[in-house]
Write a protein that holds these residues in place. Sequence first.
Motif, PDB file in Angstrom:
ATOM      1  N   ARG A 108      -3.621  11.193 -10.370  1.00  0.00           N
ATOM      2  CA  ARG A 108      -2.332  11.478  -9.907  1.00  0.00           C
ATOM      3  C   ARG A 108      -1.560  12.296 -10.863  1.00  0.00           C
ATOM      4  NH1 ARG A 108       0.650   5.741 -10.780  1.00  0.00           N
ATOM      5  NH2 ARG A 108       0.927   5.923 -13.047  1.00  0.00           N
ATOM      6  N   GLY A 109      -0.743  13.106 -10.544  1.00  0.00           N
ATOM      7  CA  GLY A 109       0.324  13.846 -11.422  1.00  0.00           C
ATOM      8  C   GLY A 109      -0.379  15.115 -11.722  1.00  0.00           C
ATOM      9  N   GLY A 110      -1.249  15.761 -10.635  1.00  0.00           N
ATOM     10  CA  GLY A 110      -1.723  17.139 -10.946  1.00  0.00           C
ATOM     11  C   GLY A 110      -1.740  18.058  -9.872  1.00  0.00           C
ATOM     12  N   ARG A 127      -7.859   8.751   0.314  1.00  0.00           N
ATOM     13  CA  ARG A 127      -6.444   9.263   0.766  1.00  0.00           C
ATOM     14  C   ARG A 127      -6.445  10.575  -0.216  1.00  0.00           C
ATOM     15  NH1 ARG A 127      -1.535   5.304   1.551  1.00  0.00           N
ATOM     16  NH2 ARG A 127      -2.764   4.811   3.265  1.00  0.00           N
ATOM     17  N   VAL A 128      -5.475  11.636   0.259  1.00  0.00           N
ATOM     18  CA  VAL A 128      -5.176  12.681  -0.723  1.00  0.00           C
ATOM     19  C   VAL A 128      -3.772  13.120  -0.183  1.00  0.00           C
ATOM     20  CG1 VAL A 128      -5.712  15.272  -1.121  1.00  0.00           C
ATOM     21  CG2 VAL A 128      -7.637  13.694  -0.567  1.00  0.00           C
ATOM     22  N   GLY A 129      -2.966  13.146  -1.081  1.00  0.00           N
ATOM     23  CA  GLY A 129      -1.504  13.420  -0.893  1.00  0.00           C
ATOM     24  C   GLY A 129      -0.445  13.465  -1.979  1.00  0.00           C
ATOM     25  N   GLY A 130       0.788  13.399  -1.895  1.00  0.00           N
ATOM     26  CA  GLY A 130       1.663  13.028  -2.885  1.00  0.00           C
ATOM     27  C   GLY A 130       1.342  11.831  -3.616  1.00  0.00           C
ATOM     28  N   ASP A 131       2.042  11.861  -4.950  1.00  0.00           N
ATOM     29  CA  ASP A 131       1.679  10.719  -5.779  1.00  0.00           C
ATOM     30  C   ASP A 131       2.246   9.629  -5.257  1.00  0.00           C
ATOM     31  OD1 ASP A 131       0.889  12.534  -7.803  1.00  0.00           O
ATOM     32  OD2 ASP A 131       2.494  12.164  -9.176  1.00  0.00           O
ATOM     33  N   ARG A 132       3.424   9.245  -4.805  1.00  0.00           N
ATOM     34  CA  ARG A 132       3.997   8.284  -4.117  1.00  0.00           C
ATOM     35  C   ARG A 132       3.029   7.729  -2.866  1.00  0.00           C
ATOM     36  NH1 ARG A 132      10.229   7.735  -2.857  1.00  0.00           N
ATOM     37  NH2 ARG A 132      10.277   7.981  -4.914  1.00  0.00           N
ATOM     38  N   ALA A 192      -0.096   6.313  -4.501  1.00  0.00           N
ATOM     39  CA  ALA A 192      -0.121   5.209  -5.396  1.00  0.00           C
ATOM     40  C   ALA A 192       0.268   3.875  -4.461  1.00  0.00           C
ATOM     41  CB  ALA A 192       1.418   5.435  -6.009  1.00  0.00           C
ATOM     42  N   ALA A 193       0.448   4.018  -3.303  1.00  0.00           N
ATOM     43  CA  ALA A 193       0.570   2.816  -2.298  1.00  0.00           C
ATOM     44  C   ALA A 193      -0.699   2.114  -2.345  1.00  0.00           C
ATOM     45  CB  ALA A 193       0.874   3.278  -0.680  1.00  0.00           C
ATOM     46  N   LEU A 194      -1.753   2.852  -2.601  1.00  0.00           N
ATOM     47  CA  LEU A 194      -3.346   2.168  -2.218  1.00  0.00           C
ATOM     48  C   LEU A 194      -3.649   1.507  -3.785  1.00  0.00           C
ATOM     49  CD1 LEU A 194      -5.553   4.982  -0.432  1.00  0.00           C
ATOM     50  CD2 LEU A 194      -4.127   2.890   0.418  1.00  0.00           C
TER      51      LEU A 194
END
Length: 465
Positions: A18-20, A44-49, A52-54
């Motif tokens: 994350r964060g990139g 999953r591919v998407g935004g950090d939040r 992060a749910a996973l």
Amino acid sequence: MRTADGDARTAPADLILRGGVVRSLAPGGEGATAVALRDGLVARVGGDREVAALADASTEVVDLGGRAVLPGINDAHLHATWLGALWPETLFGEQAGPGPVPRNPLVDDAQRRRAILRAGDLAASLGITSYTEPGLGPGEDRGETGAFGAPVVRQYRALAEEGLLRARVTVLWLFGELDGPSDLEHFLAGLDGLDGSTGDPRWLRFAGVKIFADGIPPMRSAYTHHCYADGASPSLLVAGADDADREANLARMVLAAHRAGHQVGVHATGDRTIDVTLDAVERARAEKDVDLGHYIIHGDLVTRPQLRRMAALGVGLATQPEIALRTRGLVDAALGPAPAAAAWPLGAALDEGVALCLTSDAPVLSPDWRRQIAAADAWMGPAADPRARMDRLLRCYTQQPARQDRAASWKGVLAPGMAADLCVLEADPLSVAPAELPDVAVELTVVDGRVVYERGAGGAVPEPV
């Protein structure tokens, strides 16, 4: 096939980055900053939040710190065993063309095994998660290098069974000599006795056969409609009584492989060789209309009309832009400036919709894919949209090789359910000029969801075999 769907959709991830910047190369994947991996697949591919749910207490989380994630690099033409024996030497070295072949023959199974493992370590350090060994088999059982015969195949089978491969491997069988002659009789006998069985084809797959049809223009051995400056008149490497017989035998090889359901990769640099090959594929498709992913290897003197035929027939092209740059003067000397200027039409191949794979042909060249992308951009000249060109060239090392591997349904892009093969670069490749890409470091390589290389974490390439 494993999936990331159904009840597993919200299960904890094994690894999150994350964060990139995530360049998934998949439709709808634009703007992603994180990716989650689970059970060897992209979850999953998407935004950090969102990603992060996973995460739970068991999830390993990597903070990218602005670094970029790409699908794993797939070199669709890399002689890995030979590379493992010779590296850091290459056939070209720093010269414009190939020099004397470096000598480090593999004389026993232990050396072959070490060479394959060493090549796997080198591939991992470059972000390479898949590669094609384009020619292994009995045609080279007495070869001087010891890097291409049937014993190498046995070592690949053993390493795959032991779970020790560092990258996914596709193999083309070779029933003639490396860069040398073959004949129809031995080719057909090889097809009849072909054993493509393997434990897990996602790690080791025997896709088809390799045919050396001609040589290369600088050596005046490409089979071409052009006239060589010194009057040379080369023939096909396929055995036959005369040119017509040799052409017919090459066509029979392609037809026989197609009928048996095998992919064919034809080493063809001359436009005349490409004509013969495309005629054979067209006849094969008329007889049995199935796309087996046949492709031309190198294709130095391919013409635009041939590229259109290739796109229509589903024939791909695996080529090496750095060879084009280095040998421009040699081709000019062999054939004259006009044929040399028209050689290696990479832009036309992209424009005509040919499945174009950029490859290294290592150890002819370095296996560093970043150099090939930089060379491709230099060869094609200034781009109206540099970011769009970089995106297209990256796909020539990810998506298009997955197509060549007949594996586009499960690898080559980062999307839920696809293979968790990826690499991390220290900077977003779309933010740098292609000429600068070779200086952008590979930070991390992941294959099947497992980290196989991390920069600065003991990922050095082992000593020579």
